[in-house]
Design a protein around this motif. Structure first.
Motif, short mmCIF file in Angstrom:
data_model
loop_
_atom_site.label_atom_id
_atom_site.label_comp_id
_atom_site.label_asym_id
_atom_site.label_seq_id
_atom_site.Cartn_x
_atom_site.Cartn_y
_atom_site.Cartn_z
N VAL A 1 26.59 10.46 -39.99
CA VAL A 1 26.91 9.99 -41.33
C VAL A 1 26.83 8.47 -41.37
O VAL A 1 27.06 7.79 -40.36
CB VAL A 1 28.31 10.46 -41.80
N ASN A 2 26.50 7.94 -42.52
CA ASN A 2 26.38 6.49 -42.70
C ASN A 2 26.84 6.14 -44.12
O ASN A 2 26.04 6.05 -45.05
CB ASN A 2 24.93 6.05 -42.48
N PRO A 3 28.16 5.98 -44.31
CA PRO A 3 28.70 5.73 -45.66
C PRO A 3 28.08 4.51 -46.33
O PRO A 3 27.90 4.49 -47.55
CB PRO A 3 30.19 5.53 -45.41
N LYS A 4 27.73 3.47 -45.54
CA LYS A 4 27.15 2.26 -46.14
C LYS A 4 25.83 2.56 -46.83
O LYS A 4 25.45 1.93 -47.81
CB LYS A 4 26.95 1.19 -45.07
N ALA A 5 25.11 3.55 -46.27
CA ALA A 5 23.82 3.93 -46.86
C ALA A 5 23.96 5.10 -47.83
O ALA A 5 22.97 5.64 -48.31
CB ALA A 5 22.84 4.31 -45.74
N GLY A 6 25.21 5.49 -48.11
CA GLY A 6 25.45 6.60 -49.03
C GLY A 6 25.37 7.97 -48.38
O GLY A 6 25.43 8.98 -49.09
N THR B 1 27.31 10.26 -46.84
CA THR B 1 28.65 10.77 -46.52
C THR B 1 28.52 12.20 -46.02
O THR B 1 27.43 12.78 -46.01
CB THR B 1 29.53 10.74 -47.77
N PHE B 2 29.66 12.78 -45.61
CA PHE B 2 29.65 14.18 -45.18
C PHE B 2 29.10 15.07 -46.30
O PHE B 2 28.26 15.94 -46.07
CB PHE B 2 31.06 14.64 -44.81
N ALA B 3 29.59 14.84 -47.51
CA ALA B 3 29.17 15.69 -48.63
C ALA B 3 27.67 15.52 -48.92
O ALA B 3 26.94 16.51 -49.11
CB ALA B 3 29.99 15.35 -49.87
N GLU C 1 34.01 17.11 -39.74
CA GLU C 1 35.39 17.18 -40.24
C GLU C 1 35.36 17.35 -41.76
O GLU C 1 34.54 16.73 -42.44
CB GLU C 1 36.15 15.91 -39.89
N ILE C 2 36.23 18.20 -42.27
CA ILE C 2 36.38 18.34 -43.72
C ILE C 2 37.49 17.38 -44.15
O ILE C 2 38.67 17.59 -43.85
CB ILE C 2 36.72 19.79 -44.10
N ARG C 3 37.08 16.30 -44.84
CA ARG C 3 38.03 15.24 -45.17
C ARG C 3 38.40 15.21 -46.65
O ARG C 3 39.41 14.60 -47.02
CB ARG C 3 37.43 13.87 -44.80
N ASP C 4 37.56 15.79 -47.50
CA ASP C 4 37.83 15.66 -48.94
C ASP C 4 37.41 16.93 -49.66
O ASP C 4 36.79 17.83 -49.09
CB ASP C 4 37.09 14.45 -49.51
N GLN C 5 37.73 16.98 -50.94
CA GLN C 5 37.49 18.18 -51.75
C GLN C 5 35.99 18.48 -51.88
O GLN C 5 35.56 19.63 -51.80
CB GLN C 5 38.10 17.99 -53.14
N GLU C 6 35.18 17.44 -52.01
CA GLU C 6 33.74 17.64 -52.21
C GLU C 6 33.12 18.29 -50.97
O GLU C 6 32.35 19.26 -51.08
CB GLU C 6 33.07 16.29 -52.51
N THR C 7 33.45 17.77 -49.80
CA THR C 7 32.91 18.35 -48.56
C THR C 7 33.41 19.78 -48.38
O THR C 7 32.64 20.67 -48.01
CB THR C 7 33.34 17.49 -47.34
N ALA C 8 34.71 20.00 -48.64
CA ALA C 8 35.27 21.34 -48.50
C ALA C 8 34.57 22.33 -49.42
O ALA C 8 34.22 23.45 -49.02
CB ALA C 8 36.77 21.31 -48.81
#
Length: 555
Positions: A359-364, A366-368, A386-393
């Protein structure tokens, strides 16, 4: 002098039939009898050395069990020990006892006698045991001190101004040698993490071994900037940025093995702290059978990961072995005919034949976002780090419902809590109940040292509450002792404790009704799930770990 074969027969190491067969092979090969016996696998190298010691009337020692005197070790320099493959192990008056694999090496005996001005009593030990003991006891403390002095002298010019990517990167530069030594010792000591922490007046180094931190080195504060800068360069981290946390990765070769280290820096009031997670790639090749899963739990787990679709969650706190369990599961199910894709932050272990996405949040990414893209890449099995937020879940749940096997992790204390955690993330309960097939909660407990564990007769008060003890004579278990093999901790290695909950129709119904964790726990227990405490208690009773360790990791 007795013949070698006679000694081995008297020791019960060989049978007469094995000896006669080995003699026949020896005559054909023209080799020595001892070497022939080892090559045939009839005796070990240690057993051969022990028999040879008895043949010449010398004492044989098992260095792993011998209480080595560190004062004796300190009398002979590390370089001399390594040159002659010897180790001082005991002082008795003016006699220095030294372990050596070749007691006929009179040069080594003379060198040590001249240096120590003491009488030398050689004893015999297996060659590999001597090398291992040298690595353990000759921890290059003198070299560390020399390095610190060299670095301190360099600091008169200020280490901050030194070019660590150029001249300082030479292998013989003090900072480089200091950093290399810290990493090498950590790998030899089976550490999982290295903590390099600046304090007001010193630089403290700690290793996490079997889940517990041990302070191993204290260096002058003046070398802190140099050490941090060297590690940043090795990890491709911005050396000029000291105000915010940064992450990186580096690789080293140790005894022919490639070891990866994940590096994180953290600004503190006394300077930048550096933490290195040692990622031994051999961990990624583990089988599930190596993880200590008991047969009943393994069968329940196997039934879920062999399905073509559904969701498997592994839960537990940081450092509880969740990633290792997931990788072991992937090793079990990965085949050329299925497409396995993972999305991780970070990618800890590189596994051949598996598509791994960082994953590379800076480049957009994200897990989702990564998970959406993965589902367009025709996967059969998806691992979400890892499931960290509602969108990924939500996306992971939908993937499990549309014909994919999804594996992921959550941070919860037990298996039933994972269900309520997902519903609290605003995922529809009926989707959670339909998608999740299995939840594995786990902890890592230290494994008792095989060499020094001692029997202990429990009293009723020592039996942990909750294990359902029905009275009667309390059992005999084992507790930690302490020997040189385990650095006097009583523990060596770790074992996982598991709580494996398969989602039954009853648990699915409770999920849809938004039942409490306690209700789901009762239903799971009624369906045969063993709690973490009960799995740990079973491993206490079979001598794998101790009651104290069980209570430390399972609250």
């Amino acid at each position: 002098m007795k013949q070698l074969g006679t000694i081995l027969l008297e020791q019960g190491t060989l049978s007469e039939e094995q000896l006669m067969d080995a003699i026949d092979v020896q005559r054909e090969r023209g080799a020595s009898l001892g070497r022939t016996l080892v090559e045939l696998g009839l005796i070990s190298e240690g057993q051969l050395v022990q028999a040879l010691a008895a043949q010449v009337g010398m004492e044989f020692v098992e260095l792993a069990e011998f209480p080595v005197d560190r004062a004796a070790v300190a009398m002979v320099p590390d370089t001399l020990c390594r040159r002659h493959t010897v180790l001082p192990i005991q002082i008795d008056g003016d006699i220095l006892k030294i372990a050596m694999s070749n007691p006929g090496n009179v040069v080594a005996v003379d060198d040590i006698r001249s240096m120590t001005k003491m009488q030398i009593l050689p004893v015999v030990a297996a060659h590999d045991d001597v090398l291992t003991a040298i690595d353990r006891y000759c921890r290059s403390d003198a070299e560390m001190e020399d390095l610190q002095e060299s670095i301190s002298e360099d600091n008169e010019e200020s280490l901050e101004d030194l070019d660590l990517s150029g001249a300082m990167a030479e292998d013989d530069a003090p900072i480089v040698r200091f950093v290399n030594l810290l990493i090498t010792q950590a790998v030899q000591d089976r550490a999982s993490d290295i903590h390099i922490e600046p304090a007001e007046r010193e630089l403290r180094v700690r290793y996490r071994i079997d889940g517990v931190l041990h302070e191993v080195q204290s260096a002058p504060k003046s070398i802190a900037n140099g050490v941090t800068s060297r590690l940043k360069i090795m990890s491709d981290i911005d050396i000029a940025e000291r105000r915010k946390p940064q992450d990186g990765r580096l690789s080293v070769n140790h005894n022919g093995r490639k070891i990866d280290l994940r590096v994180a820096t953290l600004p503190t009031v006394w300077g930048e702290k550096v933490v290195m997670r040692i990622l031994d790639n051999s961990t990624a090749t583990l089988d599930l059978e190596d993880l200590g899963i008991r047969e009943r739990n393994y069968e329940a787990y196997k039934e879920t990961f062999t399905k073509p679709y559904g969701m498997i969650l592994v839960t537990g706190p940081t450092g509880s072995g969740k990633s290792t369990t997931l990788y072991a599961t992937l090793n079990q199910i990965s085949r050329p005919e299925i497409n396995v894709i993972t999305v991780e932050d970070p990618v800890e272990y590189r596994i051949p034949g598996i598509n791994q996405v960082q994953v590379n949040p800076k480049a957009g990414l994200t897990f989702a976002a990564a998970l959406r893209s993965i589902l367009r890449a025709d996967p059969d099995v998806v691992l979400v780090g890892e499931i960290r937020d509602q969108e990924t879940a939500q996306i992971a749940i939908e993937a499990a419902l549309t014909g994919h096997l999804v594996l992921s992790t959550l941070h919860t204390n037990d298996a039933p809590s994972a269900i309520t955690r997902l519903t609290e993330m605003d995922v529809e309960p009926f989707l959670v109940g339909s998608a999740v097939d299995c939840v594995v909660a786990q902890r890592l407990a230290r494994r008792l040292c095989d060499n020094c564990a001692v029997e202990h007769h429990l009293t009723e008060r020592e039996i942990p509450a909750g294990v359902g003890w029905a009275g009667g004579e309390p059992p005999t278990v084992f507790q930690a002792g302490g020997c040189s093999r385990c650095s006097n901790t009583g523990y060596r290695g770790r074992v996982a404790l598991h709580e494996i909950m398969t989602v039954t129709e009853e648990i699915e119904r409770l999920t849809v009704e938004r039942a409490s964790t306690a209700d789901i726990m009762r239903a799971a227990t009624g369906a045969g799930m063993e709690s973490l405490l009960m799995d740990g208690w079973a491993k206490v009773l079979n001598g794998t770990t101790s009651v104290e360790e069980l209570l430390r990791v399972v609250k």
